[in-house]
Design a protein around this motif. Sequence first.
Motif, PDB file in Angstrom:
ATOM      1  N   GLU A  43      -4.042  36.726  52.133  1.00 23.62           N
ATOM      2  CA  GLU A  43      -3.546  37.887  52.865  1.00 23.62           C
ATOM      3  C   GLU A  43      -2.123  38.234  52.451  1.00 23.62           C
ATOM      4  OE1 GLU A  43      -5.377  35.485  54.090  1.00 23.62           O
ATOM      5  OE2 GLU A  43      -7.069  36.584  54.936  1.00 23.62           O
ATOM      6  N   GLY A  44      -1.912  39.501  52.118  1.00 24.68           N
ATOM      7  CA  GLY A  44      -0.595  39.984  51.752  1.00 24.68           C
ATOM      8  C   GLY A  44      -0.149  39.613  50.345  1.00 24.68           C
ATOM      9  N   SER A  45      -1.020  39.021  49.554  1.00 23.99           N
ATOM     10  CA  SER A  45      -0.630  38.573  48.212  1.00 23.99           C
ATOM     11  C   SER A  45      -0.900  39.646  47.161  1.00 23.99           C
ATOM     12  CB  SER A  45      -1.401  37.310  47.839  1.00 23.99           C
ATOM     13  OG  SER A  45      -2.781  37.609  47.654  1.00 23.99           O
ATOM     14  N   ALA A  48      -4.544  39.681  46.189  1.00 25.66           N
ATOM     15  CA  ALA A  48      -5.409  40.526  47.016  1.00 25.66           C
ATOM     16  C   ALA A  48      -5.307  41.992  46.592  1.00 25.66           C
ATOM     17  CB  ALA A  48      -5.058  40.367  48.496  1.00 25.66           C
ATOM     18  N   ILE A  53      -9.340  41.712  48.981  1.00 27.12           N
ATOM     19  CA  ILE A  53      -9.095  40.591  49.881  1.00 27.12           C
ATOM     20  C   ILE A  53     -10.224  39.567  49.871  1.00 27.12           C
ATOM     21  CG2 ILE A  53      -9.944  41.757  51.961  1.00 27.12           C
ATOM     22  CD1 ILE A  53      -6.966  39.275  51.703  1.00 27.12           C
ATOM     23  N   ASP A  54     -11.480  40.012  49.819  1.00 26.29           N
ATOM     24  CA  ASP A  54     -12.588  39.046  49.851  1.00 26.29           C
ATOM     25  C   ASP A  54     -12.582  38.158  48.611  1.00 26.29           C
ATOM     26  OD1 ASP A  54     -13.468  39.962  52.317  1.00 26.29           O
ATOM     27  OD2 ASP A  54     -14.854  41.408  51.435  1.00 26.29           O
ATOM     28  N   ARG A  57      -9.641  35.736  48.719  1.00 22.58           N
ATOM     29  CA  ARG A  57      -9.894  34.580  49.596  1.00 22.58           C
ATOM     30  C   ARG A  57     -10.733  33.521  48.888  1.00 22.58           C
ATOM     31  NH1 ARG A  57     -11.172  38.440  54.635  1.00 22.58           N
ATOM     32  NH2 ARG A  57      -9.057  38.565  55.489  1.00 22.58           N
TER      33      ARG A  57
END
Length: 120
Positions: A43-45, A48, A53-54, A57
């Motif tokens: 998150e927030g990287s 991402a 995002i998926d 992760r």
Amino acid sequence: MGDPAFRIPGTLQTISDAAGVEAALKLALECGGTRQRIPLVAEGSKLAEYVGIDAARRIVEALADERLTIPHARKPMAIWLRKQGWSQERVARELKVERRTVQLWEKRAALNPSQADLFG
């Protein structure tokens, strides 16, 4: 096996195993030729931002805090971008190769459909 020219390079294969070929190639498109540290949290990287995002992760789950050299992977990248609808000229500009080189890579991939299917 397929044409070695169209195999995903080792580091990208590791990312592909975690989050899929598309995520690996998106990362190569953004960071090819550099060393990147996989963040501890997706998150927030930047990761991402690059791959979604998926996928981020999944990459973090498999490779958190690893420092990886991201290859350019121009040949498989060209085939993937063409399948995304990019023109040969746009691919050539993005990858800093001649348009004719993109044509040649496409022709070789067409002769070896099992490798091109990686991106389908």
